[in-house]
Write a protein that holds these residues in place. Structure first.
Motif, PDB file in Angstrom:
ATOM      1  N   ALA A  28       6.388   8.727   5.146  1.00 27.87           N
ATOM      2  CA  ALA A  28       6.538   9.018   6.604  1.00 27.87           C
ATOM      3  C   ALA A  28       5.119   9.583   7.151  1.00 27.87           C
ATOM      4  O   ALA A  28       5.056  10.685   6.868  1.00 27.87           O
ATOM      5  CB  ALA A  28       7.622   9.684   6.939  1.00 27.87           C
ATOM      6  N   SER A  29       4.554   9.112   7.857  1.00 27.24           N
ATOM      7  CA  SER A  29       3.398   9.312   8.388  1.00 27.24           C
ATOM      8  C   SER A  29       2.840   9.072   9.626  1.00 27.24           C
ATOM      9  O   SER A  29       3.496   8.249  10.172  1.00 27.24           O
ATOM     10  CB  SER A  29       2.080   9.053   7.250  1.00 27.24           C
ATOM     11  N   TRP A  30       1.881   9.640  10.253  1.00 27.21           N
ATOM     12  CA  TRP A  30       1.411   9.524  11.743  1.00 27.21           C
ATOM     13  C   TRP A  30       0.953   7.931  11.561  1.00 27.21           C
ATOM     14  O   TRP A  30       0.401   7.333  12.632  1.00 27.21           O
ATOM     15  CB  TRP A  30       0.407  10.419  12.154  1.00 27.21           C
ATOM     16  N   TYR A  31       0.656   7.414  10.777  1.00 26.37           N
ATOM     17  CA  TYR A  31      -0.032   5.832  10.466  1.00 26.37           C
ATOM     18  C   TYR A  31       0.986   4.919  11.068  1.00 26.37           C
ATOM     19  O   TYR A  31       0.599   3.981  11.720  1.00 26.37           O
ATOM     20  CB  TYR A  31      -0.287   5.595   9.155  1.00 26.37           C
ATOM     21  N   ASP A  90       4.004   3.432  13.350  1.00 32.10           N
ATOM     22  CA  ASP A  90       4.563   3.419  14.874  1.00 32.10           C
ATOM     23  C   ASP A  90       5.970   3.491  14.761  1.00 32.10           C
ATOM     24  O   ASP A  90       6.662   3.612  13.646  1.00 32.10           O
ATOM     25  CB  ASP A  90       3.836   2.193  15.340  1.00 32.10           C
ATOM     26  N   ARG A  91       6.665   3.623  16.187  1.00 33.50           N
ATOM     27  CA  ARG A  91       8.040   3.768  15.879  1.00 33.50           C
ATOM     28  C   ARG A  91       8.816   2.772  15.302  1.00 33.50           C
ATOM     29  O   ARG A  91      10.021   2.985  15.029  1.00 33.50           O
ATOM     30  CB  ARG A  91       8.572   3.905  17.604  1.00 33.50           C
ATOM     31  N   ARG A  92       8.188   1.479  15.053  1.00 33.49           N
ATOM     32  CA  ARG A  92       9.107   0.461  14.407  1.00 33.49           C
ATOM     33  C   ARG A  92       8.759   0.518  12.791  1.00 33.49           C
ATOM     34  O   ARG A  92       9.334  -0.327  12.333  1.00 33.49           O
ATOM     35  CB  ARG A  92       8.522  -0.858  14.828  1.00 33.49           C
ATOM     36  N   GLY A  93       8.225   1.600  12.468  1.00 33.51           N
ATOM     37  CA  GLY A  93       7.709   1.821  11.032  1.00 33.51           C
ATOM     38  C   GLY A  93       6.702   0.808  10.572  1.00 33.51           C
ATOM     39  O   GLY A  93       6.461   0.992   9.341  1.00 33.51           O
ATOM     40  N   ARG A  94       5.967   0.291  11.273  1.00 31.80           N
ATOM     41  CA  ARG A  94       4.762  -0.518  10.884  1.00 31.80           C
ATOM     42  C   ARG A  94       3.517   0.271  10.993  1.00 31.80           C
ATOM     43  O   ARG A  94       3.309   1.108  11.853  1.00 31.80           O
ATOM     44  CB  ARG A  94       4.478  -1.856  11.811  1.00 31.80           C
ATOM     45  N   ASN A  95       2.805  -0.117  10.330  1.00 33.00           N
ATOM     46  CA  ASN A  95       1.344   0.562  10.149  1.00 33.00           C
ATOM     47  C   ASN A  95       0.412  -0.391  10.814  1.00 33.00           C
ATOM     48  O   ASN A  95      -0.146  -1.365  10.171  1.00 33.00           O
ATOM     49  CB  ASN A  95       0.931   0.720   8.368  1.00 33.00           C
ATOM     50  N   THR A  97       0.950  -0.955  -0.032  1.00 35.87           N
ATOM     51  CA  THR A  97      -0.119   0.039   0.049  1.00 35.87           C
ATOM     52  C   THR A  97       1.056   1.441  -0.005  1.00 35.87           C
ATOM     53  O   THR A  97       2.148   1.160   0.387  1.00 35.87           O
ATOM     54  CB  THR A  97      -0.755   0.035   1.307  1.00 35.87           C
ATOM     55  N   VAL A  98       0.228   2.558  -0.318  1.00 39.57           N
ATOM     56  CA  VAL A  98       1.045   3.599  -0.303  1.00 39.57           C
ATOM     57  C   VAL A  98       1.173   4.052   1.032  1.00 39.57           C
ATOM     58  O   VAL A  98       2.375   4.800   1.176  1.00 39.57           O
ATOM     59  CB  VAL A  98       0.111   4.674  -0.976  1.00 39.57           C
ATOM     60  N   TRP A  99       0.686   3.455   2.110  1.00 41.22           N
ATOM     61  CA  TRP A  99       0.894   3.778   3.355  1.00 41.22           C
ATOM     62  C   TRP A  99       2.272   3.400   3.929  1.00 41.22           C
ATOM     63  O   TRP A  99       2.568   3.846   5.188  1.00 41.22           O
ATOM     64  CB  TRP A  99      -0.303   3.472   4.509  1.00 41.22           C
TER      65      TRP A  99
END
Length: 175
Positions: free
Chosen positions: A139-142, A144-149, A132-134
């Protein structure tokens, strides 16, 4: 509020206020939930402690291993970036109501999702999320600190509705 028991809220003046449901509205924090520190699991750890260790995840965005009878609405990976969140909530409510019917039918006191079911579900969600684009460099607020959505659902709302149409008791331990 001084304490929350299995059937009441105890206020600072010592009064017990009987409750069936507690609604916690914490505002907008997509990748961590302050309310998670208020929920204690079967092993004495809070949901917040568990999620800080492993990251936010739930089975079908609704139930969490180690937390019997906990059903969450708008839980991990149920957010939407392109559809109605109300539809997702209605889907989770269908799942919850079917769970309550199953508990009544089989006279169950508790249901707790199996860690294996939760883990398998979340591996699939994260694998689908990679396309996905997410999660493709945005880099978005979606994230978490691990880079997982752990915020959004990686597919169509109809697919989520199909997953939550019936409570799947086989994915749960019960008493």
């Amino acid at each position: 509020i001084e304490a929350v028991t299995d059937d009441a809220i105890v206020t600072a003046d010592g009064q017990r206020h009987q409750v069936d449901v507690i609604v916690v509205a914490t505002g907008f924090r997509a990748t961590d939930s302050p309310a998670a520190d208020l929920v204690t699991g079967a092993d004495g750890r809070t949901l917040g402690e568990q999620w800080r260790t492993s990251g936010q995840e739930a089975y079908k965005g609704s139930t969490v291993a180690g937390f019997p009878n906990l059903f969450s609405l708008v839980g991990p990976n149920t957010g939407t970036g392109n559809m109605s969140l109300i539809y997702m909530i209605e889907s989770q409510l269908n799942y919850l109501l079917d769970a309550l019917r199953a508990m009544d039918r089989y006279r169950l006191a508790t249901v707790e999702v199996r860690r294996s079911a939760q883990g398998g579900f979340n591996r699939t969600v994260q694998r689908r999320m990679r396309r996905t684009v997410w999660t493709t460099g945005c880099a978005s607020w979606y994230l978490d600190r691990r880079g997982r959505n752990t915020s959004l659902w990686p597919g169509f709302a109809l697919a989520f509705r199909a997953l939550t149409r019936r409570f799947d008791l086989y994915a749960y331990r019960s008493t």
